[in-house]
Scaffold this active site. Structure first.
Site, short mmCIF file in Angstrom:
data_model
loop_
_atom_site.label_atom_id
_atom_site.label_comp_id
_atom_site.label_asym_id
_atom_site.label_seq_id
_atom_site.Cartn_x
_atom_site.Cartn_y
_atom_site.Cartn_z
N HIS A 94 -4.50 -15.98 49.28
CA HIS A 94 -3.54 -15.98 48.17
C HIS A 94 -3.51 -14.55 47.61
O HIS A 94 -4.22 -13.66 48.12
CB HIS A 94 -3.94 -17.02 47.12
CG HIS A 94 -5.39 -16.94 46.72
ND1 HIS A 94 -5.91 -15.88 46.04
CD2 HIS A 94 -6.42 -17.78 46.96
CE1 HIS A 94 -7.20 -16.08 45.83
NE2 HIS A 94 -7.55 -17.22 46.40
N HIS A 107 -6.84 -12.65 47.05
CA HIS A 107 -7.40 -11.99 48.24
C HIS A 107 -6.62 -10.71 48.54
O HIS A 107 -7.20 -9.68 48.88
CB HIS A 107 -7.28 -12.91 49.46
CG HIS A 107 -8.09 -14.17 49.40
ND1 HIS A 107 -7.51 -15.42 49.37
CD2 HIS A 107 -9.42 -14.37 49.40
CE1 HIS A 107 -8.46 -16.34 49.35
NE2 HIS A 107 -9.63 -15.74 49.35
N GLN A 122 -23.09 -21.93 53.94
CA GLN A 122 -23.04 -21.83 52.48
C GLN A 122 -22.48 -23.09 51.82
O GLN A 122 -22.34 -23.15 50.60
CB GLN A 122 -22.26 -20.60 52.03
CG GLN A 122 -20.76 -20.69 52.20
CD GLN A 122 -20.10 -19.35 51.90
OE1 GLN A 122 -20.27 -18.37 52.61
NE2 GLN A 122 -19.34 -19.30 50.81
N SER A 144 -7.21 -19.53 43.63
CA SER A 144 -8.32 -19.98 44.46
C SER A 144 -7.76 -20.78 45.63
O SER A 144 -6.76 -21.49 45.47
CB SER A 144 -9.25 -20.87 43.63
OG SER A 144 -10.11 -21.60 44.48
N SER A 145 -8.41 -20.66 46.77
CA SER A 145 -7.98 -21.46 47.93
C SER A 145 -8.08 -22.95 47.61
O SER A 145 -7.30 -23.75 48.13
CB SER A 145 -8.87 -21.15 49.13
OG SER A 145 -8.89 -19.76 49.36
P1 AMP Z 1 -13.13 -16.74 49.39
O1 AMP Z 1 -12.12 -16.75 50.48
O2 AMP Z 1 -12.95 -17.77 48.36
O3 AMP Z 1 -14.54 -16.67 49.94
O4 AMP Z 1 -12.94 -15.37 48.62
C1 AMP Z 1 -12.98 -14.12 49.29
C2 AMP Z 1 -13.02 -13.02 48.27
O5 AMP Z 1 -11.85 -13.07 47.44
C3 AMP Z 1 -14.22 -13.12 47.33
O6 AMP Z 1 -14.74 -11.81 47.08
C4 AMP Z 1 -13.61 -13.72 46.10
O7 AMP Z 1 -14.30 -13.41 44.90
C5 AMP Z 1 -12.23 -13.07 46.10
N1 AMP Z 1 -11.30 -13.85 45.29
C6 AMP Z 1 -11.08 -15.19 45.34
N2 AMP Z 1 -10.19 -15.55 44.40
C7 AMP Z 1 -9.84 -14.42 43.75
C8 AMP Z 1 -8.95 -14.13 42.64
N3 AMP Z 1 -8.26 -15.10 42.04
N4 AMP Z 1 -8.83 -12.85 42.23
C9 AMP Z 1 -9.54 -11.85 42.83
N5 AMP Z 1 -10.39 -12.06 43.86
C10 AMP Z 1 -10.53 -13.32 44.31
#
Ligand code: AMP
Length: 284
Positions: A34, A37, A61, A187-188
Site C-alpha cells: 500500500h 510501503h 514470526q 496496513s496490509s
Molecule cells: P509489512 O509488510 O507489514 O511487514 O511492512 C513492511 C514495512 O512497511 C515495515 O517497515 C512497516 O513498518 C512499514 N509500514 C507498514 N505500514 C506502514 C505505514 N502505514 N506507513 C509507513 N510504513 C509502513
C-alpha cells in the site's frame, strides 16, 4: 525492475553494483503493498543509488497459524506498484532460500527487555522470527541503509537493537506512518476489514490523538483505561493493550518527566483482525 527468487543470483547482481560504489537501500516487506510501503520505497530512492524491496511472508514470526494463512497475497498488484514507483530490484524468495537448513534450525537472539513486553507478550516468539528473517535478508542484500516504518514501533526498536548487537554495517532509517484520510494507519491487514469496520478502526487514531492532547499532567493508568473503553465502545471487540511507554526503552511510564519522549502504543481486534498503531505523544 529486475525480479529475483534466488539469493545467490541476487547477491551476484548486487555485488557488481557494490563494487562500482553504488549504495543499496533496502525495504523488507511481507507484500500486499500500500502507500505506506511505497513511502519507504520513495525514501530509499531519495537516499540510495539502488533500491531493493523484498516480499516474503516470514512463517517464523507468526505465532498464530490462522493469521499466517489469512495473510493477504497480492503479488501481481505488488509488482505493478513497485514498477510504477520505479523500484530497481524485487526479491521474492521461497521459504527454502531464506531458511535453507529448515525452519527449526533458526538461531535465538538476546533481545533483553524489548522482547517480552507489548507485542512480545501477546505474540510469543514473534520478535525472534523478525530477527531471524532480518538477519538473513541483510546478509543477502548487504544494504547501506535499511528503511523501516514507525508503524511497527517496537519492531523498529528490536531491529535497531539487533543491528547494534551483531554490529551489522547498516544504518536504520525510520519512516513516519502513512494514514488514510480517516487517520487509520495503512496496513496490509486493513484489506480484511469491510467498509464499516474500516470506519470503526479509525477510532484508534482518534484515541491516540486524545492521549496526545491529554497526557501532560494526566494519570496514565486512568487515561489508558479510558482509551481502552473508548475503543470497545467504538466497535473494537478486544483490546490487547493501550499503553503510554518510554519511546526509547518501551518501559511503562506513569507520568511525564518533561524530558523523555513518550509513545502511546495500541493493539486491538476488530473481529479476527488485529490492528496495531502508535503515536509519539511528546512531539508536536
Ligand atoms: P509489512 O509488510 O507489514 O511487514 O511492512 C513492511 C514495512 O512497511 C515495515 O517497515 C512497516 O513498518 C512499514 N509500514 C507498514 N505500514 C506502514 C505505514 N502505514 N506507513 C509507513 N510504513 C509502513
Amino acid at each position: 525492475m529486475i525480479i529475483f527468487k534466488q539469493a545467490a543470483a541476487l547477491q551476484k547482481h548486487l555485488q557488481i553494483l557494490i563494487n562500482t560504489n553504488r549504495s543499496i537501500g533496502f525495504v523488507p516487506t511481507m507484500g500486499a503493498l500500500h502507500q505506506g510501503h511505497l513511502s519507504l520505497i520513495e525514501r530509499s530512492k531519495s537516499m540510495s543509488d539502488v533500491t531493493v524491496c523484498s516480499i516474503f511472508i516470514n512463517p517464523t514470526q507468526f505465532n498464530n497459524a490462522a493469521d499466517f494463512e489469512k495473510y493477504p497475497v497480492t503479488l501481481s498488484e505488488d509488482i505493478y506498484l513497485l514498477e510504477k514507483n520505479l523500484c530497481d530490484i524485487l526479491f521474492v524468495p521461497p521459504v527454502s532460500e531464506i531458511y535453507p537448513a529448515g525452519l527449526n534450525a533458526t538461531r535465538h537472539y538476546n533481545l533483553e527487555r524489548v522482547e517480552n513486553i507489548l507485542e512480545g507478550e501477546f505474540r510469543p516468539g514473534h520478535f525472534q522470527g523478525v530477527c531471524q528473517v532480518i538477519e538473513r535478508l541483510l546478509n543477502i542484500v548487504q544494504p547501506a541503509k535499511l528503511f523501516l516504518g514507525q508503524k511497527d514501533f517496537q519492531q523498529q526498536l528490536v531491529i535497531k537493537h539487533l543491528v547494534k548487537e551483531l554490529q551489522l554495517p547498516v544504518s536504520v532509517v525510520s519512516v513516519p506512518t502513512l494514514r488514510e484520510p480517516s487517520g487509520l494507519a495503512m496496513s496490509s491487514r486493513n484489506m480484511r476489514l469491510n467498509t464499516l469496520e474500516k470506519d470503526q478502526a479509525a477510532a484508534i487514531y482518534k484515541m491516540l490523538v486524545y492521549l496526545k492532547n491529554n497526557f501532560a499532567g494526566g494519570n496514565f493508568t486512568a487515561l489508558e483505561d479510558y482509551a481502552s473503553r473508548f475503543l470497545l465502545h467504538h466497535g473494537f471487540d478486544k483490546v490487547d493493550y493501550v499503553k503510554i511507554v518510554n519511546a526509547e526503552t518501551l518501559q511503562a511510564a506513569t507520568r511525564w518527566d518533561g524530558i523523555d519522549h513518550l509513545v502511546a502504543v495500541v493493539a486491538a481486534f476488530i473481529g479476527e483482525v488485529r490492528l496495531i498503531d502508535n503515536m509519539v505523544i511528546t512531539r508536536v
